[in-house]
Design a protein around this motif. Structure first.
Motif, PDB file in Angstrom:
ATOM      1  N   LEU A 114       8.430  20.993  21.787  1.00  0.00           N
ATOM      2  CA  LEU A 114       9.577  21.798  22.214  1.00  0.00           C
ATOM      3  C   LEU A 114       9.365  22.371  23.616  1.00  0.00           C
ATOM      4  O   LEU A 114       8.428  23.124  23.845  1.00  0.00           O
ATOM      5  CB  LEU A 114       9.808  22.943  21.216  1.00  0.00           C
ATOM      6  CG  LEU A 114      11.027  23.823  21.450  1.00  0.00           C
ATOM      7  CD1 LEU A 114      12.313  23.017  21.265  1.00  0.00           C
ATOM      8  CD2 LEU A 114      11.008  25.021  20.492  1.00  0.00           C
ATOM      9  N   PRO A 115      10.257  22.034  24.580  1.00  0.00           N
ATOM     10  CA  PRO A 115      10.139  22.606  25.921  1.00  0.00           C
ATOM     11  C   PRO A 115      10.758  24.007  25.978  1.00  0.00           C
ATOM     12  O   PRO A 115      11.236  24.517  24.953  1.00  0.00           O
ATOM     13  CB  PRO A 115      10.958  21.619  26.770  1.00  0.00           C
ATOM     14  CG  PRO A 115      12.013  21.131  25.830  1.00  0.00           C
ATOM     15  CD  PRO A 115      11.363  21.076  24.467  1.00  0.00           C
ATOM     16  N   ALA A 116      10.768  24.594  27.142  1.00  0.00           N
ATOM     17  CA  ALA A 116      11.405  25.899  27.312  1.00  0.00           C
ATOM     18  C   ALA A 116      12.912  25.749  27.147  1.00  0.00           C
ATOM     19  O   ALA A 116      13.531  24.883  27.757  1.00  0.00           O
ATOM     20  CB  ALA A 116      11.080  26.461  28.693  1.00  0.00           C
ATOM     21  N   VAL A 117      13.502  26.582  26.285  1.00  0.00           N
ATOM     22  CA  VAL A 117      14.941  26.502  26.010  1.00  0.00           C
ATOM     23  C   VAL A 117      15.552  27.900  26.000  1.00  0.00           C
ATOM     24  O   VAL A 117      14.841  28.907  25.885  1.00  0.00           O
ATOM     25  CB  VAL A 117      15.218  25.805  24.653  1.00  0.00           C
ATOM     26  CG1 VAL A 117      14.743  24.357  24.675  1.00  0.00           C
ATOM     27  CG2 VAL A 117      14.560  26.562  23.509  1.00  0.00           C
ATOM     28  N   ASN A 118      16.888  27.942  26.109  1.00  0.00           N
ATOM     29  CA  ASN A 118      17.604  29.212  26.029  1.00  0.00           C
ATOM     30  C   ASN A 118      17.978  29.583  24.607  1.00  0.00           C
ATOM     31  O   ASN A 118      18.086  30.763  24.268  1.00  0.00           O
ATOM     32  CB  ASN A 118      18.893  29.152  26.857  1.00  0.00           C
ATOM     33  CG  ASN A 118      18.640  28.807  28.309  1.00  0.00           C
ATOM     34  OD1 ASN A 118      19.025  27.743  28.773  1.00  0.00           O
ATOM     35  ND2 ASN A 118      17.961  29.696  29.030  1.00  0.00           N
ATOM     36  N   GLU A 119      18.192  28.540  23.780  1.00  0.00           N
ATOM     37  CA  GLU A 119      18.623  28.791  22.402  1.00  0.00           C
ATOM     38  C   GLU A 119      18.092  27.699  21.479  1.00  0.00           C
ATOM     39  O   GLU A 119      17.993  26.532  21.870  1.00  0.00           O
ATOM     40  CB  GLU A 119      20.153  28.839  22.310  1.00  0.00           C
ATOM     41  CG  GLU A 119      20.682  29.099  20.904  1.00  0.00           C
ATOM     42  CD  GLU A 119      22.181  29.300  20.844  1.00  0.00           C
ATOM     43  OE1 GLU A 119      22.632  30.421  21.157  1.00  0.00           O
ATOM     44  OE2 GLU A 119      22.905  28.339  20.492  1.00  0.00           O
ATOM     45  N   VAL A 120      17.775  28.109  20.264  1.00  0.00           N
ATOM     46  CA  VAL A 120      17.348  27.168  19.231  1.00  0.00           C
ATOM     47  C   VAL A 120      18.341  27.257  18.076  1.00  0.00           C
ATOM     48  O   VAL A 120      18.614  28.344  17.557  1.00  0.00           O
ATOM     49  CB  VAL A 120      15.927  27.491  18.724  1.00  0.00           C
ATOM     50  CG1 VAL A 120      15.576  26.597  17.540  1.00  0.00           C
ATOM     51  CG2 VAL A 120      14.903  27.301  19.826  1.00  0.00           C
ATOM     52  N   ILE A 121      18.886  26.109  17.689  1.00  0.00           N
ATOM     53  CA  ILE A 121      19.769  26.018  16.529  1.00  0.00           C
ATOM     54  C   ILE A 121      18.933  25.513  15.364  1.00  0.00           C
ATOM     55  O   ILE A 121      18.286  24.461  15.463  1.00  0.00           O
ATOM     56  CB  ILE A 121      20.944  25.063  16.798  1.00  0.00           C
ATOM     57  CG1 ILE A 121      21.776  25.561  17.987  1.00  0.00           C
ATOM     58  CG2 ILE A 121      21.823  24.918  15.555  1.00  0.00           C
ATOM     59  CD1 ILE A 121      22.856  24.587  18.436  1.00  0.00           C
ATOM     60  N   LEU A 122      18.926  26.253  14.273  1.00  0.00           N
ATOM     61  CA  LEU A 122      18.071  25.933  13.134  1.00  0.00           C
ATOM     62  C   LEU A 122      18.913  25.497  11.936  1.00  0.00           C
ATOM     63  O   LEU A 122      19.890  26.166  11.573  1.00  0.00           O
ATOM     64  CB  LEU A 122      17.227  27.146  12.760  1.00  0.00           C
ATOM     65  CG  LEU A 122      16.235  27.569  13.855  1.00  0.00           C
ATOM     66  CD1 LEU A 122      15.911  29.045  13.760  1.00  0.00           C
ATOM     67  CD2 LEU A 122      14.966  26.748  13.755  1.00  0.00           C
ATOM     68  N   SER A 123      18.533  24.375  11.325  1.00  0.00           N
ATOM     69  CA  SER A 123      19.302  23.877  10.191  1.00  0.00           C
ATOM     70  C   SER A 123      18.418  23.063   9.261  1.00  0.00           C
ATOM     71  O   SER A 123      17.269  22.744   9.570  1.00  0.00           O
ATOM     72  CB  SER A 123      20.468  23.019  10.696  1.00  0.00           C
ATOM     73  OG  SER A 123      19.980  21.919  11.447  1.00  0.00           O
ATOM     74  N   ALA A 175      25.524  25.332  30.912  1.00  0.00           N
ATOM     75  CA  ALA A 175      24.552  26.160  31.628  1.00  0.00           C
ATOM     76  C   ALA A 175      23.287  26.424  30.800  1.00  0.00           C
ATOM     77  O   ALA A 175      22.337  27.046  31.292  1.00  0.00           O
ATOM     78  CB  ALA A 175      25.192  27.491  32.020  1.00  0.00           C
ATOM     79  N   GLN A 176      23.271  25.944  29.551  1.00  0.00           N
ATOM     80  CA  GLN A 176      22.159  26.229  28.650  1.00  0.00           C
ATOM     81  C   GLN A 176      21.248  25.011  28.450  1.00  0.00           C
ATOM     82  O   GLN A 176      21.664  23.872  28.624  1.00  0.00           O
ATOM     83  CB  GLN A 176      22.689  26.645  27.266  1.00  0.00           C
ATOM     84  CG  GLN A 176      23.700  27.762  27.269  1.00  0.00           C
ATOM     85  CD  GLN A 176      23.160  29.053  27.829  1.00  0.00           C
ATOM     86  OE1 GLN A 176      22.085  29.506  27.435  1.00  0.00           O
ATOM     87  NE2 GLN A 176      23.886  29.648  28.764  1.00  0.00           N
ATOM     88  N   THR A 177      20.017  25.312  28.085  1.00  0.00           N
ATOM     89  CA  THR A 177      19.120  24.287  27.536  1.00  0.00           C
ATOM     90  C   THR A 177      18.946  24.641  26.067  1.00  0.00           C
ATOM     91  O   THR A 177      18.404  25.700  25.732  1.00  0.00           O
ATOM     92  CB  THR A 177      17.758  24.283  28.250  1.00  0.00           C
ATOM     93  OG1 THR A 177      17.947  23.991  29.633  1.00  0.00           O
ATOM     94  CG2 THR A 177      16.839  23.228  27.637  1.00  0.00           C
ATOM     95  N   ILE A 178      19.444  23.765  25.190  1.00  0.00           N
ATOM     96  CA  ILE A 178      19.533  24.082  23.764  1.00  0.00           C
ATOM     97  C   ILE A 178      18.763  23.053  22.950  1.00  0.00           C
ATOM     98  O   ILE A 178      18.879  21.844  23.180  1.00  0.00           O
ATOM     99  CB  ILE A 178      21.008  24.119  23.305  1.00  0.00           C
ATOM    100  CG1 ILE A 178      21.761  25.235  24.046  1.00  0.00           C
ATOM    101  CG2 ILE A 178      21.109  24.318  21.790  1.00  0.00           C
ATOM    102  CD1 ILE A 178      23.246  25.254  23.761  1.00  0.00           C
ATOM    103  N   ALA A 179      18.001  23.538  21.987  1.00  0.00           N
ATOM    104  CA  ALA A 179      17.289  22.658  21.058  1.00  0.00           C
ATOM    105  C   ALA A 179      17.898  22.818  19.675  1.00  0.00           C
ATOM    106  O   ALA A 179      18.139  23.938  19.217  1.00  0.00           O
ATOM    107  CB  ALA A 179      15.808  23.006  21.015  1.00  0.00           C
ATOM    108  N   VAL A 180      18.173  21.705  19.027  1.00  0.00           N
ATOM    109  CA  VAL A 180      18.619  21.713  17.634  1.00  0.00           C
ATOM    110  C   VAL A 180      17.457  21.220  16.789  1.00  0.00           C
ATOM    111  O   VAL A 180      16.962  20.106  16.979  1.00  0.00           O
ATOM    112  CB  VAL A 180      19.839  20.798  17.418  1.00  0.00           C
ATOM    113  CG1 VAL A 180      20.315  20.893  15.966  1.00  0.00           C
ATOM    114  CG2 VAL A 180      20.974  21.147  18.367  1.00  0.00           C
TER     115      VAL A 180
END
Length: 382
Positions: A300-309, A188-193
């Motif tokens: 970066l498009p519109a997302v619900n969460e960003v994972i940063l590493s 259900a999410q749009t997620i960017a790593v």
């Protein structure tokens, strides 16, 4: 089950390895410097002869591999030993090409350190930048052939690659988030790593549970280091990288990591050189972040969460927090704690490579998450 399971992250500033022996049943840690260099066997023989009686007790610190193809034997020194020959990390080459010899050195070092037999089986999962992900089949084919018959520090090894997996850098973290919150949540999410590394930066986009896009650029931490070198005198990239990272946001003349970079011995020149270094680092950091921000804003498009590493993400933590203050962010703090717990008894050589445990544990979360997922899959199959 294979005799050896390895999660291999051939980073441009540090090769990070999480592995497990079938006889032990617990994860172990190994790190290796990123440098490598092809040399004639005579150069290696001469070096080892000069070191006779002073050899390192740790195979990982004197790692060299040799393979024979079409009657031609090629020798490569890797890691700390390569650094003794003033080798480079070869940021100009494709990572998967340099990773073949690095993987052989890793497998050989683990085998010698743990006194494995000359023949054993291996399952390996590896990370590549998204921009090189299309090369994963060539990587596997070349690695599989090389593992069948090679020498590590003169010892002949014949390794059967039973299982191989290659994922884009950051994908392991996305899979961990799916395991943590469930498939329904993930779908259900749009997620960017976002992976900010030494060599490059990359973005993976997950929509409706699938990886739908990926981008890689050359904006690695080495770009900032390069700018500082251009604006100062006599600085070495390896030493400078460690000092900049250790100084963090405290880019001042009073910071001991920065003061240690001064080359001048003349008192009247020390303050001048020190201020030159401070100005160069501060300016280079501002420029580096401006370029990254411009890339993020355009990509970066519109997302619900960003994972940063990635190590550079930790260095730019304040800037990234402000950039994503209205978006949910995941920094893998829980995985960091698992890493610290898993390796709390690791030797100083492995677990204190950089300024403190917290820094290295953050840089390890992608490889560690990949290992945990890979290990779980193998248990399910078994």
């Amino acid at each position: 089950m294979s005799n050896l399971i390895v999660s291999f992250d051939p980073g441009a500033s540090l090769t990070k390895i999480v592995y497990e022996l079938a006889t032990e049943g617990k994860p172990c840690l190994m790190t290796m410097e990123p440098e490598m260099l092809r040399l004639p066997q005579s150069s290696i023989d001469a070096y080892m002869s000069s070191r006779k009686g002073l050899e390192s007790s740790h195979p990982v610190d004197e790692a060299w591999v040799s393979c024979t193809a079409d009657g031609d034997t090629q020798c490569t020194v890797v890691g700390f030993l390569a650094r003794q020959f003033s080798a480079s990390a070869r940021l100009d080459k494709l990572k998967y090409e340099t990773s073949i010899d690095k993987a052989l050195a890793v497998v050989g070092a683990i085998a010698q350190h743990n006194k494995l037999p000359n023949r054993f089986s291996l399952s390996l999962t590896s990370l590549l930048p998204y921009g090189e992900y299309q090369n994963r089949q060539a990587f596997e084919e070349q690695l599989r052939v090389a593992l069948k018959d090679f020498r590590f520090r003169g010892q002949r090894l014949r390794v059967k690659l039973e299982r191989f997996e290659c994922l884009p850098e950051g994908a392991g973290l996305a899979m961990i988030r799916q395991r943590q919150n469930g498939k329904s949540w993930f779908n259900a999410q749009t997620i960017a790593v976002l992976m900010f590394g030494h060599r490059n930066s990359s973005l993976l986009l997950f929509e409706r549970g699938k990886m739908t896009a990926g981008y890689t650029n050359g904006l690695g931490f080495h770009q900032m280091v390069k700018r500082v070198i251009e604006r100062t005198s006599g600085q070495d990239a390896t030493t400078l990288t460690a000092a900049i990272y250790a100084a963090g946001a405290d880019i001042t003349a009073d910071n001991q990591a920065i003061r240690a970079l001064v080359k001048s011995k003349d008192p009247k020149n020390i303050d001048y050189e020190l201020q030159m270094i401070v100005n160069a680092i501060a300016t280079a950091k501002a420029e580096y972040w401006s370029r990254l921000y411009d890339w993020l804003e355009s990509t970066l498009p519109a997302v619900n969460e960003v994972i940063l590493s990635g190590g550079a993400a930790l260095y730019l933590e304040q800037e990234l927090q402000e950039c994503f203050e209205e978006i949910s962010t995941y920094w893998g703090t829980d995985l960091q704690q698992q890493v610290q717990e898993a390796f709390k008894n690791a030797s100083n050589d492995d677990y204190h490579t950089f300024r403190e445990q917290e820094t290295l544990s953050f840089r390890l979360i992608d490889a560690f998450g990949l290992f945990m997922r890979f290990r779980a899959q193998m248990e399910k199959v078994a």
